[in-house]
Design a protein around this motif. Structure first.
Motif, PDB file in Angstrom:
ATOM      1  N   LEU A   7       3.862 -10.179  -2.993  1.00 26.34           N
ATOM      2  CA  LEU A   7       2.545  -9.533  -1.434  1.00 26.34           C
ATOM      3  C   LEU A   7       2.803  -7.428  -2.309  1.00 26.34           C
ATOM      4  O   LEU A   7       4.090  -7.065  -2.439  1.00 26.34           O
ATOM      5  N   THR A   8       1.251  -7.689  -2.021  1.00 26.00           N
ATOM      6  CA  THR A   8       1.264  -5.992  -2.432  1.00 26.00           C
ATOM      7  C   THR A   8       2.026  -4.935  -1.955  1.00 26.00           C
ATOM      8  O   THR A   8       2.622  -3.947  -2.528  1.00 26.00           O
ATOM      9  N   VAL A   9       1.619  -4.868  -1.013  1.00 31.68           N
ATOM     10  CA  VAL A   9       2.207  -4.353   0.065  1.00 31.68           C
ATOM     11  C   VAL A   9       4.233  -4.348  -0.413  1.00 31.68           C
ATOM     12  O   VAL A   9       4.534  -3.280  -0.066  1.00 31.68           O
ATOM     13  N   ALA A  10       4.990  -5.424  -0.234  1.00 32.05           N
ATOM     14  CA  ALA A  10       6.122  -4.706  -1.491  1.00 32.05           C
ATOM     15  C   ALA A  10       6.576  -4.915  -2.294  1.00 32.05           C
ATOM     16  O   ALA A  10       7.089  -3.262  -2.019  1.00 32.05           O
ATOM     17  N   MET A  11       5.623  -4.471  -3.415  1.00 25.88           N
ATOM     18  CA  MET A  11       5.149  -4.384  -4.273  1.00 25.88           C
ATOM     19  C   MET A  11       5.030  -2.485  -4.099  1.00 25.88           C
ATOM     20  O   MET A  11       6.249  -1.885  -4.681  1.00 25.88           O
ATOM     21  N   LEU A  12       4.697  -2.376  -2.729  1.00 26.02           N
ATOM     22  CA  LEU A  12       4.673  -0.721  -3.025  1.00 26.02           C
ATOM     23  C   LEU A  12       5.784   0.010  -1.604  1.00 26.02           C
ATOM     24  O   LEU A  12       6.501   0.871  -2.477  1.00 26.02           O
ATOM     25  N   GLN A  13       6.595  -0.518  -1.357  1.00 26.10           N
ATOM     26  CA  GLN A  13       7.623  -0.467  -0.354  1.00 26.10           C
ATOM     27  C   GLN A  13       8.842  -0.986  -1.929  1.00 26.10           C
ATOM     28  O   GLN A  13       9.247   0.748  -1.284  1.00 26.10           O
ATOM     29  N   LEU A  14       8.563  -1.320  -2.312  1.00 26.42           N
ATOM     30  CA  LEU A  14      10.072  -1.239  -3.486  1.00 26.42           C
ATOM     31  C   LEU A  14       9.676  -0.134  -4.391  1.00 26.42           C
ATOM     32  O   LEU A  14      10.678   0.437  -4.802  1.00 26.42           O
ATOM     33  N   VAL A  15       8.278   0.019  -4.986  1.00 21.30           N
ATOM     34  CA  VAL A  15       7.963   1.545  -5.105  1.00 21.30           C
ATOM     35  C   VAL A  15       8.845   3.017  -4.890  1.00 21.30           C
ATOM     36  O   VAL A  15       9.291   3.463  -5.428  1.00 21.30           O
ATOM     37  N   ALA A  16       8.019   2.628  -3.871  1.00 17.81           N
ATOM     38  CA  ALA A  16       8.430   4.155  -3.039  1.00 17.81           C
ATOM     39  C   ALA A  16      10.142   4.195  -2.592  1.00 17.81           C
ATOM     40  O   ALA A  16       9.957   5.374  -2.234  1.00 17.81           O
ATOM     41  N   GLY A  62      12.081   1.168  -9.007  1.00 14.24           N
ATOM     42  CA  GLY A  62      11.459   0.622  -9.744  1.00 14.24           C
ATOM     43  C   GLY A  62       9.818   0.755  -9.816  1.00 14.24           C
ATOM     44  O   GLY A  62       8.959   1.389  -9.186  1.00 14.24           O
ATOM     45  N   VAL A  63       9.405   0.380 -11.173  1.00 14.37           N
ATOM     46  CA  VAL A  63       7.591   1.387 -11.330  1.00 14.37           C
ATOM     47  C   VAL A  63       6.664  -0.104 -11.296  1.00 14.37           C
ATOM     48  O   VAL A  63       7.012  -0.890 -11.560  1.00 14.37           O
ATOM     49  N   ALA A  64       5.628   0.467 -10.537  1.00 16.19           N
ATOM     50  CA  ALA A  64       4.988  -1.196 -10.964  1.00 16.19           C
ATOM     51  C   ALA A  64       3.686  -0.524 -11.553  1.00 16.19           C
ATOM     52  O   ALA A  64       3.307   1.240 -11.767  1.00 16.19           O
ATOM     53  N   THR A  65       2.581  -0.914 -11.791  1.00 14.72           N
ATOM     54  CA  THR A  65       0.529  -1.165 -11.925  1.00 14.72           C
ATOM     55  C   THR A  65      -0.273  -1.633 -11.561  1.00 14.72           C
ATOM     56  O   THR A  65      -0.016  -2.875 -11.357  1.00 14.72           O
TER      57      THR A  65
END
Length: 308
Positions: A228-237, A241-244
């Motif tokens: 999930l994109t939203v889960a990725m952003l929550q992990l980054v925030a 970690g970092v994401a692209t």
């Protein structure tokens, strides 16, 4: 009264200028050079003896003459397009289906407006998204399990047709207090001691790996995946970690200050999307309309993209 010089292309030009807000973007949308588009407008202005819009205003402010021609465009263009679709239906006959497989299987919100517009124009065509992750979306086309695949690159070795959609920037996403926020842009070495968060797809489907990390021989310290994109952003925030991700997919989160974005490389990292289908599907009367609808709706609604 003398014979009118108005043509359908003139009306499309004016509508595109209004919808995109600039000559440059209107030319891109119509796949014209800016000089060709300007020539069309000048032809009309010379014919009617008055400007169609204020050149210095952004977005353009149309004159009374320009507004009247836009009124005509809004009335005539839908009728012309509907007639062309009806002719295509008569020639092809019958209904059909359009099953779409998206390479990034959890990130296809951008496609929904195009599907809605297509559904209203071609109600007899059954639309569906092929759910789940598919490591080889082209195979589904060749197995007759989908009509269209949205993919990130063209493979000349595949026996399919490619219809270019758009190009976009991919940005690195960081927690607002991450140490790398101090950098103007990130290079491959900046990822070496980071946890890279991605979708659960093969590396050859990830632009950051294919275009940046692999050529530099860099492996992130750790990898983590989420669907999930939203889960990725929550992990980054939360600093996990970092994401692209594509800029257009995260612009709303950036506007709210949820995370911070940095360019990947001094010139930025770009990705592309193409619509792939078999030659038989390309010949269907509705396919060209679906491609055009998708390109136009994305160009108007997604920030920072460029049509291919």
């Amino acid at each position: 009264m003398s014979q009118s010089i108005l043509e359908i292309r003139h009306l499309r030009t004016l509508a595109a200028l209004r919808d995109t807000g600039s000559l440059v973007r209107a030319a891109q949308l119509l796949n014209l050079t800016q000089s060709a588009l300007s020539h069309q407008i000048k032809l009309l202005e010379d014919r009617y003896g008055t400007p169609l819009f204020e050149r210095k205003s952004v977005p353009p402010q149309f004159s009374g003459t320009g507004l009247r021609l836009l009124q005509l465009a809004d009335a005539a263009l839908p009728m012309v397009e509907e007639a062309e679709r009806d002719v295509a239906r008569l020639a092809a006959g019958g209904a059909g289906q359009l099953r779409i497989v998206v390479e990034c299987h959890t990130c296809f919100d951008w496609l929904m407006p195009a599907m809605d517009a297509f559904r209203s124009r071609w109600p007899e065509i059954e639309l569906d998204i092929v759910s789940g992750f598919h490591p080889d979306p082209i195979a589904l086309l060749l197995q007759n399990r989908a009509e269209v695949a949205i993919v990130s690159e063209q493979d000349p070795a595949e026996a399919v047709d490619y219809h270019p959609l758009f190009q976009f920037e991919i940005v690195a996403l960081l927690a607002n207090d991450h140490a790398l926020v101090s950098k103007t842009h990130l290079t491959a070495r900046h990822f070496a001691d980071q946890t890279l968060i991605t979708y659960p797809v093969p590396d050859d489907m990830l632009d950051i790996v294919r275009q940046v990390l692999a050529p530099a021989g860099v492996q992130p310290a750790q990898r983590r995946t989420t669907e999930l994109t939203v889960a990725m952003l929550q992990l980054v925030a939360s600093g996990r970690g970092v994401a692209t991700l594509p800029l257009w997919a995260v612009q709303g989160y950036l506007d709210r200050g949820y995370v911070t974005a940095r360019r990947v490389g001094a010139k930025g990292l770009t990705g592309e999307l193409h619509m792939a289908c078999t030659a038989a599907t390309s010949a269907r009367p509705w396919l060209a309309d679906f491609v055009q609808i998708t390109r136009e709706s994305c160009f108007v609604s997604l920030p920072g993209i460029a049509l291919l």
